[in-house]
Scaffold this motif. Structure first.
Motif, mmCIF file in Angstrom:
data_model
loop_
_atom_site.group_PDB
_atom_site.id
_atom_site.type_symbol
_atom_site.label_atom_id
_atom_site.label_comp_id
_atom_site.label_asym_id
_atom_site.label_seq_id
_atom_site.Cartn_x
_atom_site.Cartn_y
_atom_site.Cartn_z
ATOM 1 N N LEU A 182 7.723 5.492 9.116
ATOM 2 C CA LEU A 182 8.106 4.408 10.016
ATOM 3 C C LEU A 182 8.877 4.933 11.223
ATOM 4 C CD1 LEU A 182 9.263 1.700 7.435
ATOM 5 C CD2 LEU A 182 7.114 1.767 8.683
ATOM 6 N N LEU A 183 9.662 6.001 11.025
ATOM 7 C CA LEU A 183 10.426 6.590 12.119
ATOM 8 C C LEU A 183 9.551 7.386 13.082
ATOM 9 C CD1 LEU A 183 13.762 8.032 10.658
ATOM 10 C CD2 LEU A 183 13.475 6.073 12.183
ATOM 11 N N SER A 184 8.431 7.877 12.601
ATOM 12 C CA SER A 184 7.595 8.769 13.414
ATOM 13 C C SER A 184 6.923 7.989 14.543
ATOM 14 C CB SER A 184 6.526 9.417 12.537
ATOM 15 O OG SER A 184 5.487 8.497 12.262
ATOM 16 N N PRO A 185 6.509 8.699 15.597
ATOM 17 C CA PRO A 185 5.821 8.021 16.708
ATOM 18 C C PRO A 185 4.329 7.814 16.464
ATOM 19 C CG PRO A 185 6.125 10.332 17.223
ATOM 20 C CD PRO A 185 6.776 10.105 15.883
ATOM 21 N N ALA A 186 3.862 8.029 15.254
ATOM 22 C CA ALA A 186 2.432 7.937 14.958
ATOM 23 C C ALA A 186 1.890 6.551 15.257
ATOM 24 C CB ALA A 186 2.178 8.297 13.502
ATOM 25 N N ARG A 187 0.679 6.508 15.817
ATOM 26 C CA ARG A 187 -0.001 5.246 16.095
ATOM 27 C C ARG A 187 -1.005 4.913 15.007
ATOM 28 N NH1 ARG A 187 2.841 2.590 17.615
ATOM 29 N NH2 ARG A 187 1.313 1.095 18.364
ATOM 30 N N VAL A 188 -1.321 5.886 14.168
ATOM 31 C CA VAL A 188 -2.196 5.662 13.011
ATOM 32 C C VAL A 188 -1.473 6.197 11.787
ATOM 33 C CG1 VAL A 188 -4.414 6.148 11.917
ATOM 34 C CG2 VAL A 188 -4.284 5.904 14.410
ATOM 35 N N LEU A 189 -1.248 5.334 10.795
ATOM 36 C CA LEU A 189 -0.591 5.725 9.552
ATOM 37 C C LEU A 189 -1.593 5.601 8.410
ATOM 38 C CD1 LEU A 189 2.947 4.037 9.727
ATOM 39 C CD2 LEU A 189 2.351 6.419 10.154
ATOM 40 N N LEU A 190 -1.759 6.668 7.656
ATOM 41 C CA LEU A 190 -2.650 6.711 6.500
ATOM 42 C C LEU A 190 -1.777 6.963 5.278
ATOM 43 C CD1 LEU A 190 -5.283 9.152 8.064
ATOM 44 C CD2 LEU A 190 -5.323 6.650 8.147
ATOM 45 N N LEU A 191 -1.750 6.013 4.334
ATOM 46 C CA LEU A 191 -0.833 6.104 3.204
ATOM 47 C C LEU A 191 -1.585 5.936 1.894
ATOM 48 C CD1 LEU A 191 0.547 3.840 5.492
ATOM 49 C CD2 LEU A 191 2.543 4.779 4.356
ATOM 50 N N ASP A 192 -1.413 6.904 0.999
ATOM 51 C CA ASP A 192 -2.087 6.871 -0.294
ATOM 52 C C ASP A 192 -1.111 6.333 -1.334
ATOM 53 O OD1 ASP A 192 -3.844 7.204 -2.361
ATOM 54 O OD2 ASP A 192 -4.230 9.324 -2.008
ATOM 55 N N GLU A 193 -1.389 5.135 -1.838
ATOM 56 C CA GLU A 193 -0.549 4.451 -2.825
ATOM 57 C C GLU A 193 0.923 4.519 -2.426
ATOM 58 O OE1 GLU A 193 -1.459 4.836 -6.963
ATOM 59 O OE2 GLU A 193 -3.441 5.663 -6.568
ATOM 60 N N PRO A 194 1.274 3.893 -1.289
ATOM 61 C CA PRO A 194 2.633 4.041 -0.750
ATOM 62 C C PRO A 194 3.737 3.472 -1.631
ATOM 63 C CG PRO A 194 1.414 2.346 0.435
ATOM 64 C CD PRO A 194 0.424 3.061 -0.427
ATOM 65 N N THR A 195 3.428 2.513 -2.501
ATOM 66 C CA THR A 195 4.486 1.877 -3.294
ATOM 67 C C THR A 195 4.536 2.370 -4.727
ATOM 68 O OG1 THR A 195 3.071 0.004 -3.922
ATOM 69 C CG2 THR A 195 4.329 -0.199 -1.870
ATOM 70 N N GLN A 196 3.831 3.449 -5.033
ATOM 71 C CA GLN A 196 3.809 3.967 -6.395
ATOM 72 C C GLN A 196 5.226 4.309 -6.859
ATOM 73 O OE1 GLN A 196 1.681 7.683 -6.872
ATOM 74 N NE2 GLN A 196 0.908 7.047 -8.854
ATOM 75 N N GLY A 197 5.632 3.758 -8.008
ATOM 76 C CA GLY A 197 6.944 4.031 -8.563
ATOM 77 C C GLY A 197 8.053 3.139 -8.048
ATOM 78 N N MET A 198 7.771 2.321 -7.041
ATOM 79 C CA MET A 198 8.795 1.420 -6.498
ATOM 80 C C MET A 198 8.963 0.201 -7.393
ATOM 81 S SD MET A 198 8.077 1.239 -2.411
ATOM 82 C CE MET A 198 8.005 2.694 -1.361
ATOM 83 N N ALA A 199 10.169 -0.356 -7.413
ATOM 84 C CA ALA A 199 10.395 -1.632 -8.079
ATOM 85 C C ALA A 199 9.599 -2.715 -7.349
ATOM 86 C CB ALA A 199 11.880 -1.970 -8.072
ATOM 87 N N PRO A 200 9.114 -3.734 -8.068
ATOM 88 C CA PRO A 200 8.283 -4.759 -7.417
ATOM 89 C C PRO A 200 8.879 -5.368 -6.146
ATOM 90 C CG PRO A 200 8.148 -4.999 -9.787
ATOM 91 C CD PRO A 200 9.181 -3.935 -9.530
ATOM 92 N N PRO A 201 10.183 -5.723 -6.111
ATOM 93 C CA PRO A 201 10.703 -6.286 -4.857
ATOM 94 C C PRO A 201 10.653 -5.294 -3.691
ATOM 95 C CG PRO A 201 12.193 -6.768 -6.690
ATOM 96 C CD PRO A 201 11.203 -5.765 -7.186
ATOM 97 N N VAL A 202 10.871 -4.017 -3.984
ATOM 98 C CA VAL A 202 10.812 -3.002 -2.926
ATOM 99 C C VAL A 202 9.376 -2.800 -2.471
ATOM 100 C CG1 VAL A 202 11.379 -0.626 -2.309
ATOM 101 C CG2 VAL A 202 12.869 -1.881 -3.877
ATOM 102 N N ALA A 203 8.431 -2.850 -3.393
ATOM 103 C CA ALA A 203 7.019 -2.734 -3.035
ATOM 104 C C ALA A 203 6.599 -3.883 -2.132
ATOM 105 C CB ALA A 203 6.170 -2.697 -4.298
ATOM 106 N N THR A 204 7.036 -5.097 -2.455
ATOM 107 C CA THR A 204 6.714 -6.256 -1.618
ATOM 108 C C THR A 204 7.306 -6.096 -0.228
ATOM 109 O OG1 THR A 204 6.594 -7.721 -3.536
ATOM 110 C CG2 THR A 204 6.987 -8.754 -1.406
#
Length: 221
Positions: A145-167
């Motif tokens: 989120l901090l990076s200046p990237a205009r295209v973000l590719l994320l593989d299972e970004p919420t893996q291991g997160m608590a459900p409220p944090v994933a949401t």
């Protein structure tokens, strides 16, 4: 909507096995695109093909109408395309603070990332490798989120997160003014809700696209 990244007739082989069978898919700007499918479906391979970390055996990768198939992963990253892999997405030997500063080297103001993930604030002096799996995923997404990237590719970004944090994470990704592509085994419930920017789905099975449309259409199917 302007298409930001595409795979066109893309094929990828791992030795004698073909993982992608000539798939075509597009991820438009200002939308969240989900590559959906179980393990072995080709979703991660498609994401890595966009990033350039796996090479196509046929077909092309196109960004904003320009063929970037021959561009290295490093060149794509330098041009504003960032991959967050499902493993080893942080620098384990560096502290949380150092990981975040690497994401935005010209500005060490990390407040945006810490506002998104206040759970990271007490962890700033710790080495990233000592964090739990969910904490490492928070750090990886916060750095993206901090990076200046205009295209973000994320593989299972919420893996291991608590459900409220994933949401919360999917709310952040959905509101980004960027092209966001995620790979998931199942469609997250946070992306099934109507309203907000569109959520587009490409469902893969055994290296082929079997469904393409909006998330709401898939949930009704």
């Amino acid at each position: 909507m302007t298409t930001t990244v595409e795979l066109r007739d893309a094929r990828v082989r791992y030795g004698p096995l073909e993982a992608l069978h000539g798939i075509t898919l597009a991820a438009p700007a200002h939308a969240l695109t989900v590559l959906l499918g179980p393990n072995g479906s080709g979703r991660t391979t498609a994401l890595r093909a966009l990033a350039g970390t796996v090479r196509l055996t046929a077909g092309s990768v196109v960004r904003d109408g320009v063929d970037i198939t021959r561009h290295t992963a490093h060149a794509r990253a330098a041009a504003g395309l960032r991959l967050v892999p499902d493993r080893q997405a942080v620098f384990a030997g560096l502290t949380v603070t150092e990981n975040l500063r690497l994401a935005k080297p010209r500005d060490d103001d990390m407040e945006a990332a810490l506002s998104a993930y206040p759970e990271l604030r007490p962890l700033l002096p710790r080495r990233a490798g000592t964090l739990s799996g969910g904490e490492q995923r928070m750090l990886a997404v916060a750095a993206a989120l901090l990076s200046p990237a205009r295209v973000l590719l994320l593989d299972e970004p919420t893996q291991g997160m608590a459900p409220p944090v994933a949401t919360r994470t999917y709310g952040l990704l959905r509101r980004l003014d960027a092209c966001v592509v995620v790979a998931e085994q199942r469609l997250p419930s946070a992306l099934r809700t109507a309203g907000g920017p569109p959520v587009l789905v490409h469902e893969l099975r055994r290296g082929a696209v079997v469904f393409r449309g909006e998330a709401g259409e898939l949930s009704r199917g």
